[in-house]
Design an enzyme around this catalytic site. Sequence first.
Site, PDB file in Angstrom:
ATOM      1  CB  CYS A 109     -94.382 -26.439 -73.459  1.00  0.00           C
ATOM      2  SG  CYS A 109     -95.967 -26.173 -72.629  1.00  0.00           S
ATOM      3  CB  CYS A 450     -99.484 -42.659 -45.438  1.00  0.00           C
ATOM      4  SG  CYS A 450     -98.533 -42.283 -43.974  1.00  0.00           S
ATOM      5  CB  CYS A 453     -99.475 -45.411 -42.937  1.00  0.00           C
ATOM      6  SG  CYS A 453    -100.209 -43.745 -42.943  1.00  0.00           S
TER       7      CYS A 453
END
Length: 538
Positions: A109, A450, A453
């Site tokens: 990290c 989306c 959609c």
Amino acid sequence: MFTPKPTSRFILFTLILLLLFSFLAPSISSELDLDDEEGDDMEGLEELIALDEEDDLQQKPQGGHHEKPSEAEFVSKAQRIVLELNNDNTKRAIDGNEYVLVLGYTPWCARSAELMPKFAEAATALKELGSPLLMAKIDAERYPKVASTLEIRGFPTLLLFVNGTSQPYTGGFSAEELVIWARKKTGVPIVRISSDAEARHFLKKHSIFMVGLFEKFEGPDYEAFTKAAEMDNEIQFVETNNAETAKHLYPDFKPTSLFLGLVKSEPERYTEYEGIFSTDGILQFLDDNKFPLTTVLTELNAAKVYSNTNKLQVLIIAETDDFKKLVEPLQDVARKFKSKIMFIFVDIREENLAKPFLSMVGLEESKDSVVVSFNYSSSLKYLLESDTTPTSIKEFCSGLLSGTVSPYYKSQPIPDNKNMSILTVVGKTFDELILNSPENILLEIYTPWCITCETTSKQTEKLAKHFKGLDNLIFARIDASLNEHPKLQVDDYPTLLFYLADDKTNPIPLPTKSSTKELAALINKNLKEHSLEIRDEL
């Protein structure tokens, strides 16, 4: 249905949460500037590890040459002060110490790597100060079960254990801020300074602090000061009963028996507290004055800036060179509105910082300076739509406070809908085409990202073809990722709203999971109820 929400309120709230999470939990980083000179930076380390050096000397042959340790060696020795936790010693360390500050990290990290040297320097300073706090760290990759038991999930994570019970770390991430927070949480909210020598030593270590002068360390004024020191997690409080010492710490000090002032390393270096001595008053004073007149947003201070949502924020998003031309006159503007507005500069080239704000006003690709304001209490945003000058910014801020500046809503350019079976609605045409239209309207609300959609869009196209020729029924769609309107508050995507000609204030939601035939039947039903011409079959 896909669930992200396009409203300003949702986007503002989500942005704050995401940015806070990204900086507070998995992306902690900081830079240290405790001292003015390189030699002072190492002073605390040298004093603290003197015993280690003596041990090293004793281990050398008599008469052997001893060289002064390098900075890397100092840091290495400082890191030894931090206890490395493992499977065997973790429970004993936490149960056996009243206070333990644990850093959970992983070797891979990058943020952990940035924080660990600061953590070690803070441990050094705290040991020098005689703090009872044990500083410890654990490699969560090597000891995952222990880390899980400690409830370490993101990296890096800081947790304070008090008598075995953990609480999250809520301070800053420089060594100085770690020390301040740790001392306040372990019973030392105020540093008492009695001499110029102590003052000089303190000034080497602290760049921002609150100093109080009291004839006696007692009474209601002093109690308010003490309680404020305990409640604040960021600023070091200092007390003295010596006027000369107070002047050393705060050179603008004027002789008096009771005094409180804030010292910063910014151009507005000294600010005197002039209110009634109350805990709330002192804390509000800190909140109004702890930031510079214009804060430069960085990854290091982002968490503090994003969490300071009790005031209007005005962001100047620009090239550094353009901001330099504004900074001097902007100081006077910022000083005028200091208690009500927080001014922030964002380098437009820092995409991870600038792009989220630019996207909220639909200016992601802007290369010019942008001035935008966010009111987090109302979830509204405002855009300066004239040239960026100190005068226009001042007028913009005055308008924000007086309520004469209208909220800003994103909109694409007005499209050409000639001969279109489905009208394209944008923010600027929502009133005209939807709310003020005399026809019944089926509005499809979608976003490009989306995943469901597209299916609904195909259904809308089929419905528009089926009902073609019905003059009092119009089909329309709007891209909610690029267009906003105060009357368009949607929870999910896609959404289908049926606006009746005689009631545009209460649109009827239609189920997007229905078949095309079922949707046609619902449209027919709503039209029939209002005595309108319909077609019964697809």
